[in-house]
Scaffold this motif. Structure first.
Motif: not given
Length: 387
Positions: A338-358
């Motif tokens: 894949y060579d298109g654009v990769v976007i995160t899901d919302s960075l406000g969601m708990e799943g991405v905030r559990t292990k590291y700080g904002d």
């Protein structure tokens, strides 16, 4: 998922009006500018259409624009941010207060001037989507505010218009059944028509990226966050309908976004509020979760959204997929091509905030291979961390 939580927009004089698809384009292919997805999307304004190659700006033009940008402007282009209000310059007082509280600006125009964000996401709860004329006026105001800046660029305007239970723009826009209802019908032509019609209406309102379709294969009846947003439990059937909907949206010159890579269909945890773990083997992932994403890539999907899930068979580090170099760069880029654009899901969601700080999350996402950072809880913290 940024469902409660990815083409660009108009040049001066090319404004969005209901019934007249104005000012839209799609993210260009990644090329050599991996960290400037918002910029490459903005430069694809002219000639966006069904032929991807014809809509891509060339590297020489991209490099020329980049050479004139400040570091701060380049950082801003990586972010897609929420903003409250029905107007880019004159929102209601309650929305001004919300913007001041959460972002430190009063209006969408001030957000663009301060941070030079590459994208803005519309939400019903942020009072962005009252009616077609208002939405078009908001889109035009956002584009005017950005283009008026030094070295001004168009803005990606995005929303989650999945239809069904996740639908940001209501009547009189055409409202379709959700993905599982479309999946029950099994009609590829219906899925393509949904994308074509919805895409044309979004484009007319100045929305040029849709975080749809959901490419998850929902094999867990207890899934609290995907469920009927998926086309179903048969990976081949899901793949056919995903590819058709992508074709419909992008035929209407709205960037489609397949989500949530590498697959959120077998979890009993909602990543808005927790950190799901997918226990599929690598072989099962190949046969099940990967199939619709491969189909989306073959269909020329413009963007893919990552999931805030742990997938030990693909990366045993314990990091969410959004922050995983082995998953984003190794598998999505390397193995799937894949060579298109990769976007995160919302960075406000708990799943991405559990292990590291904002402050660490956006930097780790970029290092993993992501191009766009969606809706951080504190834009100031995230923007300065990336800077």
């Amino acid at each position: 998922m940024h469902d409660s939580s990815t083409g660009s927009s108009a040049r001066p004089g090319n404004t969005a009006r209901p019934g007249n698809a104005g000012g839209a384009a799609r993210p260009s292919r990644r090329g050599v500018l991996a960290a400037t997805a918002g910029l490459t999307a903005a430069l694809a304004v002219q000639g966006a259409g069904t032929a991807h190659a014809a809509s891509r700006p060339d590297d020489r033009r991209l490099r020329a624009v980049l050479s004139r940008m400040t570091l701060e402007e380049k950082v801003g282009q990586l972010f897609v941010m929420r903003v409250y209000g029905h107007s880019a310059t004159d929102p209601d007082q309650a929305d001004i207060d919300a913007n001041l509280s959460e972002i430190g600006v009063r209006t969408a125009a001030e957000l663009i001037a301060k941070y030079r964000v590459g994208g803005i996401i519309y939400f019903t709860w942020a009072h962005n989507t009252r009616d077609p004329h208002q939405i078009a006026d908001l889109s035009n105001g956002i584009q005017r505010a950005s283009l008026a800046q030094p070295r001004g660029l168009p803005v990606l305007v995005a929303t989650d218009q999945e239809h069904g239970i996740v639908c940001r723009i209501g009547a009189p826009a055409t409202l379709f059944p959700g993905a599982m209802a479309v999946g029950a019908g099994g009609s590829v032509s219906d899925a393509r028509a949904l994308g074509r019609i919805s895409g044309a209406e979004l484009r007319a309102m100045g929305v040029n990226q849709d975080y749809s379709p959901d490419a998850d294969v929902n094999v867990n009846p207890a899934n609290p966050v995907i469920g009927v947003r998926s086309f179903g439990a048969d990976p081949d059937a899901v793949a056919r309908l995903v590819a058709a909907e992508v074709s419909g949206y992008q035929g209407s010159r709205v960037a489609a976004t397949a989500k949530h890579f590498p697959g959120h269909g077998d979890t009993a945890v909602d990543s808005h509020y927790g950190f799901p773990v997918i226990t599929h083997s690598r072989e099962l992932w190949e046969r099940l979760d990967a199939v619709p994403f491969r189909a989306a890539i073959r269909a020329g999907i413009d963007s893919i959204m990552t999931a805030h899930i742990q997938f030990p068979a693909l990366d045993d580090s314990g990091d969410p997929a959004t922050l995983s170099h082995p998953i984003v760069t190794g598998i999505l880029r390397g193995e799937l091509g894949y060579d298109g654009v990769v976007i995160t899901d919302s960075l406000g969601m708990e799943g991405v905030r559990t292990k590291y700080g904002d402050d660490r999350v956006p930097v780790l996402a970029l290092k993993a291979g992501v191009d766009q950072l969606l809706n951080p809880p504190s834009l100031d913290v995230a923007w300065n961390a990336v800077l």
